[in-house]
Design an enzyme around this catalytic site. Structure first.
Site, short mmCIF file in Angstrom:
data_model
loop_
_atom_site.label_atom_id
_atom_site.label_comp_id
_atom_site.label_asym_id
_atom_site.label_seq_id
_atom_site.Cartn_x
_atom_site.Cartn_y
_atom_site.Cartn_z
N ASP A 55 -42.60 -43.32 67.56
CA ASP A 55 -43.98 -43.31 67.12
C ASP A 55 -44.79 -42.65 68.24
O ASP A 55 -45.05 -43.25 69.28
CB ASP A 55 -44.46 -44.75 66.89
CG ASP A 55 -45.89 -44.81 66.38
OD1 ASP A 55 -46.66 -43.88 66.69
OD2 ASP A 55 -46.24 -45.79 65.71
N TYR A 84 -46.86 -51.04 67.96
CA TYR A 84 -47.90 -50.74 66.97
C TYR A 84 -47.43 -49.58 66.10
O TYR A 84 -47.26 -48.46 66.58
CB TYR A 84 -49.18 -50.36 67.70
CG TYR A 84 -50.44 -50.37 66.83
CD1 TYR A 84 -51.52 -51.18 67.17
CD2 TYR A 84 -50.56 -49.57 65.70
CE1 TYR A 84 -52.67 -51.19 66.40
CE2 TYR A 84 -51.71 -49.57 64.93
CZ TYR A 84 -52.76 -50.39 65.28
OH TYR A 84 -53.90 -50.39 64.52
N LYS A 113 -53.81 -38.79 65.88
CA LYS A 113 -54.84 -38.70 66.92
C LYS A 113 -55.08 -37.26 67.38
O LYS A 113 -55.85 -36.56 66.75
CB LYS A 113 -54.46 -39.62 68.08
CG LYS A 113 -54.26 -41.09 67.56
CD LYS A 113 -54.59 -42.13 68.56
CE LYS A 113 -54.17 -43.52 68.10
NZ LYS A 113 -55.24 -44.43 67.82
#
Ligand SMILES: Cc1ncc(COP(=O)(O)O)c(C=O)c1O
Length: 431
Positions: free
Chosen positions: A236, A141, A264
């Site tokens: 990532d 992702y 986040k």
């Protein structure tokens, strides 16, 4: 177990959402729970039902909802102005905290979302190497950009390395720019790198892909391959950054990439993300440091927003305190071990996968090592999540985010709820 209550106010909101939002949602979680508030490791919906929260806003709320120190810091900044576009103290201090903590981070550029950070990280690698192709892993992702959406969640299997776009509207020509390999398969990556080394700019990888841990030597192998063949390695760390350790997955696994992306946790629950990396690579964001054609233009209205930055800074300060990561890992390990016991006792074939800060079960008997082995029985998963929701557990479709704010009582409550849900699921399957 009584069904969750849904009052008129919540039903009204769900109805309005159906009228004005495509699919009645923000595009994130499908269920019809409208959250009213959160505190620590719990949230309450508009009808007043309480949940132990493992959604955690999809990860940012690692230290828990409405942490009083974060709230106070944000409130103080609110009175001084909420966005300036120009440099501000909190943003500068947050960048410095990231450089201090994250091994690969010599310079930092802020953006507003993880998707943006990944888009720029891949563009940065292409600018630096002057090559167009990126190698990613099936199921990895990396946000919602045209590149990121290649073989993120393919519903059919294609032959590696040909990617499948996971969205309508992606230019067909881009399929030629992304190579896809199976996670944890170093031999396939090595042969693709050998074959395409003149065209490849970088390999991008989630160090722990979704909930699939890297096999011993996999990340080290990627580091070696990229170094030997002159490619950049991008981690990532939008999810793993400041979650697996204060220095992220690169500290946890001891493998340092050239570039990483963060999101986040560093925004403390506000929109903020970052690209961080080696100074010579990051120089492409600096017009004065590279030739005119090598400059990578990057501007964003809310980049380094002071509210987000002060919330992020406070969150990092709390995470840096002694015992914080021990607590998160204790919670996660207790839950994972408890889940394994409950599944074994109930005779349900499912695997508990991930690592302490984030995990889930997969209804499969196979070892989970890559996207295809992670699929499992999706219907059982959906049913299990629904049964858990009725029992006061809120989570995403396929992940439990563990919080520093979860208490022993939350953990006990969760294990009881899981045992009850799995018992019910086993009965439903037997019927
Ligand atoms: C590994 C990873 N990268 C990137 C992103 C995209 O971040 P955002 O949702 O902030 O755009 C996510 C989002 O969950 C993610 O899990």
């Amino acid at each position: 177990m009584p069904p969750r209550i849904s009052n008129e106010a919540e039903r009204d909101l769900v109805e309005t959402a159906r009228r004005v939002l495509p699919a009645g949602t923000f595009g994130n979680v499908p269920h019809e729970v409208v959250i009213a508030r959160g505190e620590g490791g719990r949230v309450w919906d508009v009808s007043g039902n309480q949940y132990v929260d493992y959604l955690l806003g999809s990860g940012p709320m690692l230290i828990g909802h409405a942490h009083p120190e974060v709230t106070a810091a944000v409130q103080e900044q609110l009175g001084k102005g909420t966005t300036f576009f120009a440099n501000n103290e909190h943003g500068i201090r947050l960048a410095a905290a990231i450089v201090d903590a994250v091994p690969c981070a010599e310079k930092v550029r802020f953006v507003s979302s993880g998707s943006e950070a990944d888009l720029y990280a891949m563009r940065l690698a292409r600018a630096y190497k002057k090559r167009d192709k990126i190698l990613k892993f099936e199921g990895g992702y990396h946000g919602m950009s045209d590149y990121g959406l290649m073989s993120l969640a393919p519903r059919r299997s294609s032959n590696f390395p040909r990617p499948i776009p996971d969205s309508a509207g992606i230019p067909k020509s881009l399929q030629d720019e992304v190579l896809v390999a199976p996670f944890n398969d170093l031999d396939t990556v090595a042969s693709l790198v050998r074959e395409h080394r003149q065209e490849l700019a970088a390999i991008i990888v989630e160090p722990l892909q979704r909930l699939i841990p890297p096999k011993p030597g996999f990340l080290e192998g990627l580091r070696k391959l990229t170094t030997e063949n002159g490619l950049l390695l991008i981690f990532d760390e939008v999810v793993t950054g400041f979650r697996f350790a204060y220095g992220g997955a690169q500290e946890y696994y001891g493998v340092v990439p050239d570039i990483c992306t963060l999101g986040k946790v560093i925004g403390g629950g506000f929109p903020l993300a970052a690209i961080a990396g080696r100074a010579d690579v990051m120089a492409h964001f600096d017009k004065g440091a590279v030739a005119e054609d090598d400059y990578l233009m990057q501007v964003g209205t809310l980049s380094g927003n002071p509210i987000a930055a002060v919330a992020g800074l406070k969150s990092l300060k709390i995470l840096k305190r002694p015992g914080a990561y021990e607590r998160i890992f204790h919670n996660g390990r207790t839950l994972m071990a408890g889940y394994r016991d409950i599944l074994a006792d109930a005779g349900v074939h499912a695997r508990v996968t991930g690592d302490a800060p984030m995990f889930d079960i997969v209804f499969t008997e196979r070892e989970v090592t890559d996207y295809r082995s992670m699929m499992g029985d999706q219907d059982a998963m959906k049913r299990c999540n629904g049964l858990l929701r009725e029992r006061g557990i809120l989570k995403g479709e396929s992940k439990y985010y563990v919080s520093l704010a979860h208490t022993d009582e939350d953990v006990r409550f969760t294990l009881d709820a899981f045992a009850s849900a799995i018992g019910e699921l086993a009965r439903m399957r037997a019927a």
